[in-house]
Structures are given as C-alpha cells and as structure tokens.
Scaffold this active site. Structure first.
Site, PDB file in Angstrom:
ATOM      1  N   VAL A 284       0.842  -1.205   0.000  1.00 54.10           N
ATOM      2  CA  VAL A 284       0.000   0.000   0.000  1.00 54.10           C
ATOM      3  C   VAL A 284       0.878   1.256   0.000  1.00 54.10           C
ATOM      4  O   VAL A 284       0.541   2.269  -0.627  1.00 54.10           O
ATOM      5  CB  VAL A 284      -0.974  -0.025   1.209  1.00 54.10           C
TER       6      VAL A 284
ATOM      7  N   LEU B 238       1.917   3.150   2.657  1.00 52.64           N
ATOM      8  CA  LEU B 238       1.599   4.166   3.678  1.00 52.64           C
ATOM      9  C   LEU B 238       0.747   5.331   3.174  1.00 52.64           C
ATOM     10  O   LEU B 238       1.038   6.490   3.460  1.00 52.64           O
ATOM     11  CB  LEU B 238       2.899   4.701   4.304  1.00 52.64           C
TER      12      LEU B 238
ATOM     13  N   ASN C 188       6.580   2.539  13.707  1.00 48.87           N
ATOM     14  CA  ASN C 188       6.785   1.529  12.673  1.00 48.87           C
ATOM     15  C   ASN C 188       8.208   1.701  12.149  1.00 48.87           C
ATOM     16  O   ASN C 188       8.504   2.680  11.474  1.00 48.87           O
ATOM     17  CB  ASN C 188       5.752   1.747  11.551  1.00 48.87           C
TER      18      ASN C 188
ATOM     19  N   CYS D 281      10.369   1.010   7.881  1.00 50.17           N
ATOM     20  CA  CYS D 281      10.428   1.884   6.710  1.00 50.17           C
ATOM     21  C   CYS D 281      11.862   2.322   6.433  1.00 50.17           C
ATOM     22  O   CYS D 281      12.708   2.329   7.331  1.00 50.17           O
ATOM     23  CB  CYS D 281       9.505   3.083   6.847  1.00 50.17           C
TER      24      CYS D 281
ATOM     25  N   LYS E  16       7.413  -1.079  16.985  1.00 46.51           N
ATOM     26  CA  LYS E  16       6.866  -2.217  16.231  1.00 46.51           C
ATOM     27  C   LYS E  16       7.973  -2.873  15.414  1.00 46.51           C
ATOM     28  O   LYS E  16       8.545  -2.257  14.501  1.00 46.51           O
ATOM     29  CB  LYS E  16       5.742  -1.737  15.313  1.00 46.51           C
TER      30      LYS E  16
ATOM     31  N   ASN F  41       5.463  -7.189  12.184  1.00 46.61           N
ATOM     32  CA  ASN F  41       5.039  -6.526  10.959  1.00 46.61           C
ATOM     33  C   ASN F  41       5.058  -7.586   9.843  1.00 46.61           C
ATOM     34  O   ASN F  41       5.285  -8.769  10.114  1.00 46.61           O
ATOM     35  CB  ASN F  41       5.970  -5.344  10.654  1.00 46.61           C
TER      36      ASN F  41
ATOM     37  N   GLY G 216      -1.502 -12.400   7.423  1.00 41.89           N
ATOM     38  CA  GLY G 216      -2.580 -13.399   7.459  1.00 41.89           C
ATOM     39  C   GLY G 216      -2.094 -14.699   8.102  1.00 41.89           C
ATOM     40  O   GLY G 216      -0.938 -14.792   8.546  1.00 41.89           O
TER      41      GLY G 216
ATOM     42  N   GLY H 213      -0.279 -11.096  13.833  1.00 45.12           N
ATOM     43  CA  GLY H 213       0.191 -11.900  12.714  1.00 45.12           C
ATOM     44  C   GLY H 213      -0.719 -13.095  12.496  1.00 45.12           C
ATOM     45  O   GLY H 213      -0.525 -14.157  13.084  1.00 45.12           O
TER      46      GLY H 213
ATOM     47  N   THR I 182      -5.266  -8.712   9.134  1.00 48.16           N
ATOM     48  CA  THR I 182      -5.791  -9.218   7.861  1.00 48.16           C
ATOM     49  C   THR I 182      -7.106  -9.975   8.060  1.00 48.16           C
ATOM     50  O   THR I 182      -7.973  -9.952   7.177  1.00 48.16           O
ATOM     51  CB  THR I 182      -4.713 -10.112   7.203  1.00 48.16           C
TER      52      THR I 182
HETATM   53  C1  LIG Z   1      -3.012  -3.653   3.977  1.00 47.62           C
HETATM   54  C2  LIG Z   1      -2.063  -3.563   5.134  1.00 47.62           C
HETATM   55  C3  LIG Z   1      -1.559  -2.315   5.525  1.00 47.62           C
HETATM   56  C4  LIG Z   1      -0.665  -2.221   6.601  1.00 47.62           C
HETATM   57  N1  LIG Z   1      -0.215  -0.991   6.990  1.00 47.62           N
HETATM   58  C5  LIG Z   1       0.597  -0.882   8.086  1.00 47.62           C
HETATM   59  C6  LIG Z   1       0.997   0.404   8.568  1.00 47.62           C
HETATM   60  O1  LIG Z   1       0.595   1.450   8.041  1.00 47.62           O
HETATM   61  N2  LIG Z   1       1.837   0.450   9.634  1.00 47.62           N
HETATM   62  C7  LIG Z   1       2.271  -0.697  10.270  1.00 47.62           C
HETATM   63  O2  LIG Z   1       3.034  -0.594  11.242  1.00 47.62           O
HETATM   64  N3  LIG Z   1       1.877  -1.927   9.850  1.00 47.62           N
HETATM   65  C8  LIG Z   1       1.061  -2.035   8.784  1.00 47.62           C
HETATM   66  N4  LIG Z   1       0.626  -3.283   8.379  1.00 47.62           N
HETATM   67  C9  LIG Z   1       1.048  -4.478   9.117  1.00 47.62           C
HETATM   68  C10 LIG Z   1      -0.031  -4.932  10.130  1.00 47.62           C
HETATM   69  O3  LIG Z   1      -0.289  -3.932  11.081  1.00 47.62           O
HETATM   70  C11 LIG Z   1       0.388  -6.241  10.856  1.00 47.62           C
HETATM   71  O4  LIG Z   1       1.575  -6.005  11.572  1.00 47.62           O
HETATM   72  C12 LIG Z   1       0.595  -7.419   9.917  1.00 47.62           C
HETATM   73  O5  LIG Z   1      -0.320  -7.375   8.841  1.00 47.62           O
HETATM   74  C13 LIG Z   1       0.486  -8.779  10.602  1.00 47.62           C
HETATM   75  O6  LIG Z   1      -0.796  -8.987  11.160  1.00 47.62           O
HETATM   76  P1  LIG Z   1      -2.007  -9.734  10.358  1.00 47.62           P
HETATM   77  O7  LIG Z   1      -1.411 -10.976   9.755  1.00 47.62           O
HETATM   78  O8  LIG Z   1      -3.035 -10.029  11.395  1.00 47.62           O
HETATM   79  O9  LIG Z   1      -2.483  -8.771   9.334  1.00 47.62           O
HETATM   80  C14 LIG Z   1      -0.262  -3.404   7.299  1.00 47.62           C
HETATM   81  C15 LIG Z   1      -0.786  -4.650   6.902  1.00 47.62           C
HETATM   82  C16 LIG Z   1      -1.685  -4.741   5.851  1.00 47.62           C
HETATM   83  C17 LIG Z   1      -2.234  -6.087   5.471  1.00 47.62           C
END
Ligand SMILES: Cc1cc2nc3c(=O)[nH]c(=O)nc-3n(C[C@H](O)[C@H](O)[C@H](O)COP(=O)(O)O)c2cc1C
Length: 303
Positions: A71, A73, A126, A129, A164, A191, A216, A242, A265
């Site tokens: 995406v 940010l 975060n 980056c 994070k 992350n 996911g 995660g 997710t």
């Molecule tokens: C579409 C999307 C956008 C994300 N944007 C950010 C973000 O802006 N900042 C961040 O620290 N993590 C971001 N993440 C990471 C999630 O916060 C999370 O750490 C990661 O997806 C693992 O968890 P999940 O498997 O339950 O999604 C993003 C993840 C997804 C899928």
C-alpha cells in the site's frame, strides 16, 4: 466472573483485543460492523509527516492463507490526523494507538511531539520503513539505529512509546533488546514478511512495487515464535499480531508472551471478527477456570 482487563504501559484496556495498523482505517470505517467500544483499543493507519498517496496499484495480491500488500503508507499526514480525525475518534470509549513512520529520525520525533498533544493513548513506531540517511535500509534491521531512534523519540514523546518490530531480521530479540534499552515502554510484533508473487502469464511480478508484505494466517507460526523469543529477552510488554483469526489464536499469542493481541488481515475476511474472538476467549477461560486473563501472559514460556 472472568476479568479480561489488561494494564499495558500504564494504560487500562478493557480487553486485550486491539487492531493492527493499516487494517482498520481510522476506526470509524469499522464502527458500522461492530461498535468500536468492543475493542480494548485500535491502532490507526500508519501516519507520515506529510500526506502520502501510497504506491500505484495493483498493491494487494492474494496468496495461500494470506495476502501480500504494498500500500505504501497512503495517509493524510499526521497534522490532519491530529486536527481533523482525532476529535471524531476520541469520542469512542476505547484506546487509540497512533502508528508513525518516518524517513528520518527528526520526522519521527516531530510526529511524536504532535501526537503528544492529542488524546492518543500510545504512540507506536513503525520501524519497517527505509531510513533515507542510511541508503534506504529499513530502520528496524539494525540494533544501533533502532536504539538511537527510540532514545531520540522517547525524549520528545509524552505518551507511552511502543516500537513495532520487523520480522525481516536475523535476530528479532537483538532488535527488541536495542529498543528496550533505548527506552521503549512496549513492543509490538510482527510486521509483515517481505514477499513476492509472479504472474506466470505476463511473467511479471503481480504487485506494481514488485515486492510486498505478507500477512494473514500464513505468518502466524512465525509471529508466535518471535513473540515467545522476545518475551524471554526483554522485560517490557508486547502487543502480538500476525494471522489472528480466532479466540484460540489470541490465547496462543498470550501464552507466547503477548499482553495485547491485534486483529489485522482477518478483519478483511470477517469485519466483525472481534465478536467470535471474544466469545472464543470467554469459552476458553470458563473451560479452564481462568479468572484473570493476565494469568495467561507468557505462561508457555519456560524461564
Ligand atoms: C493492507 C495492510 C496495511 C498495513 N499498513 C501498516 C501500517 O501502516 N503500519 C504498520 O506498522 N503496519 C502495517 N501493516 C502491518 C499490520 O499492522 C500487521 O503487523 C501485519 O499485517 C500482521 O498482522 P495480520 O497478519 O493479522 O495482518 C499493514 C498490513 C496490511 C495487510
């Protein structure tokens, strides 16, 4: 009676369920599915110093048991968030976690300062980056860089500071220790894992950005292992995330050492996931006669 309250970095959470940044917008988008008050708290979309349009599409691709995203940010910038979004979302009876990404240490510090004057409960850095002054290498891959960044932001942040962590490192506990030593009040992990998908017909990567972050259920065992490892390495509390899809997953993350657990997710599949998750937690606690959910934190870790 079961007690699901968790005190995290001095902030009271009515239950340990929060959301993962970037998967929950600014919260109000999800209020139509489930009242935001159901959550212990939520992490808002990642903010940057200036507004960002994000990467060009395609920026999401499905994978077995997960998704890849790039995406990039996309967000309206920290000032807009503080002035125009916070007044709306701070009305909800839940904790707001502001997630920030910077190109430089100074950008992180300025954002933390701006957010210190708002009603956010916690600031989450975060560090996945690129550090513009270090040839674009992610901040979160070098213990010294993480230590310096945390120390500088901590000086100017009046809110509890959570770092994070990125899973794209050789030793996550080494980075965790560097953040804790720099003054982090808590950690969140994981992350996304860097991945790629190629379209065999066009013979090109599916994502316009070539690579993306994997999230996911596919990443869940990696997350559990890393939380378990970090819990043994540091004395500060952890937000685990995660691939969480159920109450049982939340319990597993807490047993590994998480004090709070984020849905991410999974919300794309089931926007009202929190309802089944909360039911699952309650059933588990009743089945095993657990009164306080905090008794589960780190219970699977042998010290
Ligand atoms: C579409 C999307 C956008 C994300 N944007 C950010 C973000 O802006 N900042 C961040 O620290 N993590 C971001 N993440 C990471 C999630 O916060 C999370 O750490 C990661 O997806 C693992 O968890 P999940 O498997 O339950 O999604 C993003 C993840 C997804 C899928």
């Amino acid at each position: 009676m079961i007690n699901t309250k968790v005190n995290f970095c001095g902030v009271e959470f009515k239950n340990p369920i929060v959301t993962a940044s970037g998967t929950f917008g600014f919260g109000m988008e999800y209020d139509q599915f489930v009242p935001l008050e159901e959550y212990g708290g939520f992490s808002a979309k990642g903010l940057t110093r200036a507004p960002r349009e994000g990467n060009k599409p395609p920026r999401i691709a499905e994978t077995p048991s997960g998704i890849l995203n790039s995406v990039g940010l996309q967000n309206p910038g920290v000032e807009y968030f503080a002035e125009s979004i916070m007044p709306i979302i701070s009305e909800f009876d839940t904790n707001i976690i502001a997630n920030i990404s910077g190109n430089t240490v100074e950008e992180y510090c300025e954002m933390a300062e701006i957010l210190s004057d708002t009603a956010v409960a916690i600031v989450e850095l975060n560090v996945s980056c690129p550090n513009v002054k270090h040839g674009g290498l992610a901040f979160g891959t070098d213990p010294k860089v993480v230590n310096d960044l945390t120390r500088e932001v901590k000086k100017r942040c009046k809110k509890p500071l959570v770092v994070k962590l990125s899973p794209n490192v050789t030793s996550v506990s080494e980075i965790a220790k560097a953040a804790a030593d720099g003054g982090a009040d808590g950690l969140s992990l994981i992350n996304t894992l860097l991945g790629m998908k190629i379209d065999i017909n066009t013979r090109r990567p599916v994502l316009m950005n070539n690579t993306g972050g994997l999230s996911g259920p596919a990443v869940k065992p990696v997350a559990v292992r890393m939380i378990h490892e970090v819990y043994s390495a540091v004395d500060i509390p952890i937000i685990g995330m995660g691939g969480v899809m159920s109450g049982d997953d939340v319990i597993e993350f807490m047993l590994a050492g998480a004090s709070l657990v984020a849905l991410g997710t999974g919300l794309f599949v089931k926007p009202d996931l929190i309802l089944t998750v909360k039911r699952g937690i309650e059933e588990y606690m009743n089945r095993y006669g657990i009164e306080n959910i905090t008794d589960l934190i780190g219970a699977a870790v042998m010290n």
